[in-house]
Design a protein around this motif. Structure first.
Motif, PDB file in Angstrom:
ATOM      1  N   GLU A 167       0.830  -1.213   0.000  1.00 29.72           N
ATOM      2  CA  GLU A 167       0.000   0.000   0.000  1.00 29.72           C
ATOM      3  C   GLU A 167       0.864   1.262   0.000  1.00 29.72           C
ATOM      4  O   GLU A 167       0.554   2.238  -0.690  1.00 29.72           O
ATOM      5  N   ASP A 168       1.971   1.229   0.754  1.00 27.00           N
ATOM      6  CA  ASP A 168       2.872   2.384   0.786  1.00 27.00           C
ATOM      7  C   ASP A 168       3.481   2.635  -0.590  1.00 27.00           C
ATOM      8  O   ASP A 168       3.602   3.791  -1.037  1.00 27.00           O
ATOM      9  N   GLU A 169       3.870   1.555  -1.266  1.00 28.96           N
ATOM     10  CA  GLU A 169       4.485   1.706  -2.588  1.00 28.96           C
ATOM     11  C   GLU A 169       3.486   2.224  -3.611  1.00 28.96           C
ATOM     12  O   GLU A 169       3.821   3.064  -4.456  1.00 28.96           O
ATOM     13  N   LEU A 170       2.251   1.738  -3.539  1.00 24.04           N
ATOM     14  CA  LEU A 170       1.221   2.164  -4.489  1.00 24.04           C
ATOM     15  C   LEU A 170       0.626   3.524  -4.122  1.00 24.04           C
ATOM     16  O   LEU A 170       0.054   4.209  -4.972  1.00 24.04           O
ATOM     17  N   GLY A 171       0.717   3.876  -2.858  1.00 22.13           N
ATOM     18  CA  GLY A 171       0.172   5.146  -2.412  1.00 22.13           C
ATOM     19  C   GLY A 171      -1.335   5.143  -2.260  1.00 22.13           C
ATOM     20  O   GLY A 171      -1.974   6.204  -2.290  1.00 22.13           O
ATOM     21  N   VAL A 172      -1.931   3.959  -2.098  1.00 24.81           N
ATOM     22  CA  VAL A 172      -3.381   3.844  -1.911  1.00 24.81           C
ATOM     23  C   VAL A 172      -3.653   2.756  -0.878  1.00 24.81           C
ATOM     24  O   VAL A 172      -2.823   1.887  -0.630  1.00 24.81           O
ATOM     25  N   ARG A 173      -4.835   2.824  -0.302  1.00 22.35           N
ATOM     26  CA  ARG A 173      -5.274   1.734   0.573  1.00 22.35           C
ATOM     27  C   ARG A 173      -5.911   0.649  -0.279  1.00 22.35           C
ATOM     28  O   ARG A 173      -6.761   0.915  -1.124  1.00 22.35           O
ATOM     29  N   LEU A 174      -5.492  -0.584  -0.068  1.00 16.62           N
ATOM     30  CA  LEU A 174      -6.044  -1.717  -0.802  1.00 16.62           C
ATOM     31  C   LEU A 174      -7.187  -2.384  -0.041  1.00 16.62           C
ATOM     32  O   LEU A 174      -8.043  -3.033  -0.644  1.00 16.62           O
ATOM     33  N   PHE A 175      -7.179  -2.236   1.278  1.00 12.63           N
ATOM     34  CA  PHE A 175      -8.219  -2.814   2.119  1.00 12.63           C
ATOM     35  C   PHE A 175      -8.726  -1.763   3.101  1.00 12.63           C
ATOM     36  O   PHE A 175      -7.966  -0.913   3.561  1.00 12.63           O
ATOM     37  N   THR A 184     -10.954  -2.171  -1.063  1.00 12.55           N
ATOM     38  CA  THR A 184     -11.344  -0.841  -1.524  1.00 12.55           C
ATOM     39  C   THR A 184     -11.549  -0.891  -3.038  1.00 12.55           C
ATOM     40  O   THR A 184     -11.237  -1.893  -3.692  1.00 12.55           O
ATOM     41  N   THR A 185     -12.050   0.200  -3.599  1.00  8.54           N
ATOM     42  CA  THR A 185     -12.185   0.270  -5.058  1.00  8.54           C
ATOM     43  C   THR A 185     -10.838   0.121  -5.731  1.00  8.54           C
ATOM     44  O   THR A 185     -10.687  -0.592  -6.741  1.00  8.54           O
ATOM     45  N   ALA A 186      -9.806   0.768  -5.165  1.00  8.39           N
ATOM     46  CA  ALA A 186      -8.449   0.635  -5.717  1.00  8.39           C
ATOM     47  C   ALA A 186      -7.967  -0.800  -5.600  1.00  8.39           C
ATOM     48  O   ALA A 186      -7.313  -1.331  -6.514  1.00  8.39           O
ATOM     49  N   GLY A 187      -8.293  -1.451  -4.481  1.00  6.42           N
ATOM     50  CA  GLY A 187      -7.896  -2.846  -4.293  1.00  6.42           C
ATOM     51  C   GLY A 187      -8.550  -3.763  -5.305  1.00  6.42           C
ATOM     52  O   GLY A 187      -7.918  -4.698  -5.823  1.00  6.42           O
TER      53      GLY A 187
END
Length: 299
Positions: free
Chosen positions: A40-48, A58-61
């Motif tokens: 998540e830190d590398e992608l810069g988004v929350r996955l869960f 999440t939607t991003a996940g």
């Protein structure tokens, strides 16, 4: 971004539980948590999202899962080319609703596990209305549905067994003593059914609307087991597939009412995504399911 992080993410997305994912991957739970956080830190988004004790994508996940599924499937395919497939290993995720999980799939799981003990088999009980989407999301490899014939341009659908639905009541219910029923006999009765949105409930409503009954008293449940037990105690008339009540009927705790539900054709069906690469593990499971269901059809 490491391959093991992607594999861990896929497993967590399948189980929606860090502890279960750790058990499947043979990691300690803190290792799983650390890998997901690093991803998540590398992608810069929350996955869960952590909603209390519940974990949800999440939607991003969901988007990320859709893309990495193809990558990981290609890697699985590459591994199968260079390894001896006589001893299969890996992870297989199966989903179905409560009824099929309890009454149709245990024999399939037992036979598959006896053949391939090295495969980690994950089962997720999913409401009927969410099963097809789990294939598009990549959170399940194969799903089983109990429904009328399904048509889909994106999914492979294989009908396996036709299931009979009936009305059941306790043996001391007034209607259980009758050898023939008319529509007016059902007025004032309480029907025990699934909640609206469930395919069985839709079928039930449709069949009685066709027969001209438009005012029905319902008690609604999420669980077929709850419906069955309430019928046993005499609360009302249950609408259920025969496989759910076989034991209770044999013991004399429930009886089938003499009423045929017209134009009701329901099947146990096996589905998978048409574009998904069918690994040796998935192919073996599909073949095992066919074998077991064929035996059940003959019995």
């Amino acid at each position: 971004m490491e391959l093991r992080q992607l594999n861990t993410f896929r497993t967590v997305a399948s189980t929606l539980n860090f502890s279960r994912a750790a058990e499947v991957l043979n990691y300690v739970p803190s290792n799983v948590t650390m890998q997901i956080k690093a991803l998540e830190d590398e992608l810069g988004v929350r996955l869960f999202d952590r909603l209390g004790k519940q974990l949800v994508l999440t939607t991003a996940g969901q988007r990320f899962l859709t893309h990495i599924e193809g990558v990981l499937n290609q890697l699985d395919e590459a591994r199968s080319v260079v390894h001896n497939n006589e001893s299969l290993s890996g992870i297989l995720t199966i989903s179905a609703n409560e009824v099929l999980c309890a009454y149709r799939l245990p024999a399939v799981f037992q036979r598959f596990r006896s053949r391939h003990p090295g495969v980690r088999l994950i089962f997720r009980s999913v409401p009927n209305q969410e099963l097809k989407q789990s294939l598009f999301d990549g959170t399940a490899d194969v799903v089983f549905m109990l429904d009328e014939p399904i048509r889909s341009s994106g999914l492979a659908v294989e009908p396996m067994l036709e299931e009979t639905f009936r009305l059941f009541a306790a043996p001391d219910h007034p209607l259980a003593q009758r050898t023939e029923l008319q529509l007016e006999d059902f007025h004032g009765e309480v029907f025990l059914t699934n909640e609206k949105g469930c395919p069985y409930r839709t079928m039930f409503d449709r069949s009685f609307e066709k027969e001209g009954i438009d005012s029905i008293t319902y008690l609604e449940f999420q669980s077929a087991e709850a419906i069955k037990q309430c019928a046993v105690t005499g609360i009302g008339i249950a609408f259920l597939p025969e496989i759910v009540v076989e034991a209770e009927v044999e013991r004399g705790e429930l009886v089938a009412l003499p009423w045929q539900i017209p134009d009701l054709h329901v099947y146990t069906q096996m589905l998978w995504h048409k574009d998904k690469w069918l690994s040796p593990i998935i192919l073996s499971f599909i073949e095992t399911a066919r074998e077991v269901m064929a035996i059940e059809e003959e019995s």
